[in-house]
Motif scaffolding. Structure first.
Motif, short mmCIF file in Angstrom:
data_model
loop_
_atom_site.label_atom_id
_atom_site.label_comp_id
_atom_site.label_asym_id
_atom_site.label_seq_id
_atom_site.Cartn_x
_atom_site.Cartn_y
_atom_site.Cartn_z
N ASN A 81 6.66 -43.45 -17.97
CA ASN A 81 6.42 -44.13 -16.71
C ASN A 81 7.27 -43.47 -15.63
O ASN A 81 8.49 -43.37 -15.77
N ASP A 82 6.63 -43.04 -14.55
CA ASP A 82 7.35 -42.37 -13.46
C ASP A 82 8.26 -43.30 -12.68
O ASP A 82 9.19 -42.86 -12.02
N LYS A 83 8.00 -44.60 -12.73
CA LYS A 83 8.81 -45.56 -11.98
C LYS A 83 10.09 -45.96 -12.70
O LYS A 83 10.90 -46.69 -12.17
N ILE A 84 10.25 -45.51 -13.94
CA ILE A 84 11.45 -45.81 -14.72
C ILE A 84 12.37 -44.61 -14.68
O ILE A 84 11.97 -43.49 -15.02
N ASN A 85 13.62 -44.83 -14.26
CA ASN A 85 14.61 -43.76 -14.17
C ASN A 85 15.37 -43.68 -15.49
O ASN A 85 16.14 -44.56 -15.82
N VAL A 86 15.13 -42.60 -16.26
CA VAL A 86 15.79 -42.41 -17.54
C VAL A 86 16.83 -41.31 -17.39
O VAL A 86 16.54 -40.22 -16.90
N THR A 87 18.08 -41.61 -17.80
CA THR A 87 19.19 -40.66 -17.72
C THR A 87 19.81 -40.53 -19.09
O THR A 87 20.15 -41.54 -19.70
N PRO A 88 19.98 -39.33 -19.61
CA PRO A 88 19.59 -38.01 -19.11
C PRO A 88 18.09 -37.78 -19.31
O PRO A 88 17.44 -38.47 -20.10
N MET A 89 17.56 -36.81 -18.60
CA MET A 89 16.13 -36.51 -18.68
C MET A 89 15.74 -36.00 -20.07
O MET A 89 14.71 -36.36 -20.60
N ASP A 90 16.57 -35.12 -20.65
CA ASP A 90 16.32 -34.58 -21.98
C ASP A 90 17.30 -35.21 -22.96
O ASP A 90 18.52 -35.09 -22.79
N TYR A 91 16.80 -35.86 -23.97
CA TYR A 91 17.66 -36.53 -24.95
C TYR A 91 17.02 -36.46 -26.32
O TYR A 91 15.81 -36.27 -26.46
N VAL A 98 21.61 -43.18 -23.79
CA VAL A 98 20.46 -42.97 -22.91
C VAL A 98 20.26 -44.27 -22.14
O VAL A 98 20.25 -45.35 -22.73
N VAL A 99 20.09 -44.17 -20.82
CA VAL A 99 19.95 -45.35 -19.97
C VAL A 99 18.60 -45.30 -19.24
O VAL A 99 18.25 -44.27 -18.65
N ALA A 100 17.88 -46.40 -19.29
CA ALA A 100 16.63 -46.54 -18.54
C ALA A 100 16.81 -47.66 -17.53
O ALA A 100 17.15 -48.78 -17.90
N GLN A 101 16.60 -47.35 -16.24
CA GLN A 101 16.72 -48.34 -15.18
C GLN A 101 15.32 -48.71 -14.71
O GLN A 101 14.56 -47.85 -14.29
N LEU A 102 15.01 -50.00 -14.78
CA LEU A 102 13.68 -50.49 -14.41
C LEU A 102 13.77 -51.31 -13.14
O LEU A 102 14.58 -52.25 -13.05
N SER A 103 12.95 -50.97 -12.17
CA SER A 103 12.83 -51.79 -10.97
C SER A 103 11.97 -53.01 -11.31
O SER A 103 11.32 -53.05 -12.37
N PRO A 104 11.92 -54.00 -10.46
CA PRO A 104 11.06 -55.16 -10.75
C PRO A 104 9.59 -54.77 -10.92
O PRO A 104 8.90 -55.32 -11.77
N VAL A 105 9.13 -53.81 -10.13
CA VAL A 105 7.73 -53.37 -10.23
C VAL A 105 7.49 -52.67 -11.56
O VAL A 105 6.49 -52.92 -12.24
N ALA A 106 8.41 -51.80 -11.96
CA ALA A 106 8.26 -51.07 -13.22
C ALA A 106 8.31 -52.03 -14.41
O ALA A 106 7.53 -51.90 -15.36
N ALA A 107 9.21 -52.99 -14.38
CA ALA A 107 9.30 -53.97 -15.47
C ALA A 107 8.03 -54.81 -15.55
O ALA A 107 7.56 -55.13 -16.64
N SER A 108 7.45 -55.15 -14.40
CA SER A 108 6.20 -55.91 -14.39
C SER A 108 5.05 -55.10 -14.98
O SER A 108 4.18 -55.65 -15.65
#
Length: 147
Positions: A81-91, A98-108
């Protein structure tokens, strides 16, 4: 007054003529469930998120969800999903965190709108932020939810 006539079996269409029924298109295939291992199904994960927004009179809601999860499931569930920010990109399995940050829209989009809000007739609570932390070496994950 004329009486209505009944159709006879001879008046009905025979197998010689093409039927007037339209062919139906196949239904869209549902997205595939990510392969890998997770201790929670998508529904159970969403239900636990919704429980975090339960309004209680004398108690604070839980904001942490712990589960077992491997890298393959994490990548299939959050990585496409492009709306989810995953850090680091390559894991991979050797990456410590590994951390995934979800906005309210992405979580919905991932869990459904009904799982990212809760409330009663006086107050409605919406998800404002969600972070999923994966520890690939231990095959454990934590989801932090904020309203």
């Amino acid at each position: 007054m004329p009486t209505p006539s009944k159709r006879s079996a001879e008046d009905s269409t025979n197998g010689d003529e093409p039927s007037s029924k339209k062919t139906r298109k196949n239904a869209k295939s549902k997205p595939t469930v990510p392969i890998g291992m997770c201790s929670l199904s998508k529904k159970e994960f969403g239900d636990k998120i919704k429980d975090c927004f339960r309004l209680e009179k004398y108690d604070m809601s839980r904001t942490l969800i712990s589960m077992d999860m491997d890298v393959v499931f994490f990548r299939g569930f959050f990585g496409n999903n492009d709306k989810i920010n995953v850090t680091p990109m390559d894991y991979d399995e050797s990456t410590p965190v590994v951390v995934a940050q979800l906005s309210p829209v992405a979580a919905s989009e991932v869990f459904g709108v009904t799982k990212t809000k809760n409330g009663n007739r006086y107050k409605t609570v919406h998800l404002s932020a969600m972070v999923v932390i994966l520890y690939p070496e231990r095959k454990r994950a934590q989801a932090w939810v904020t309203a």
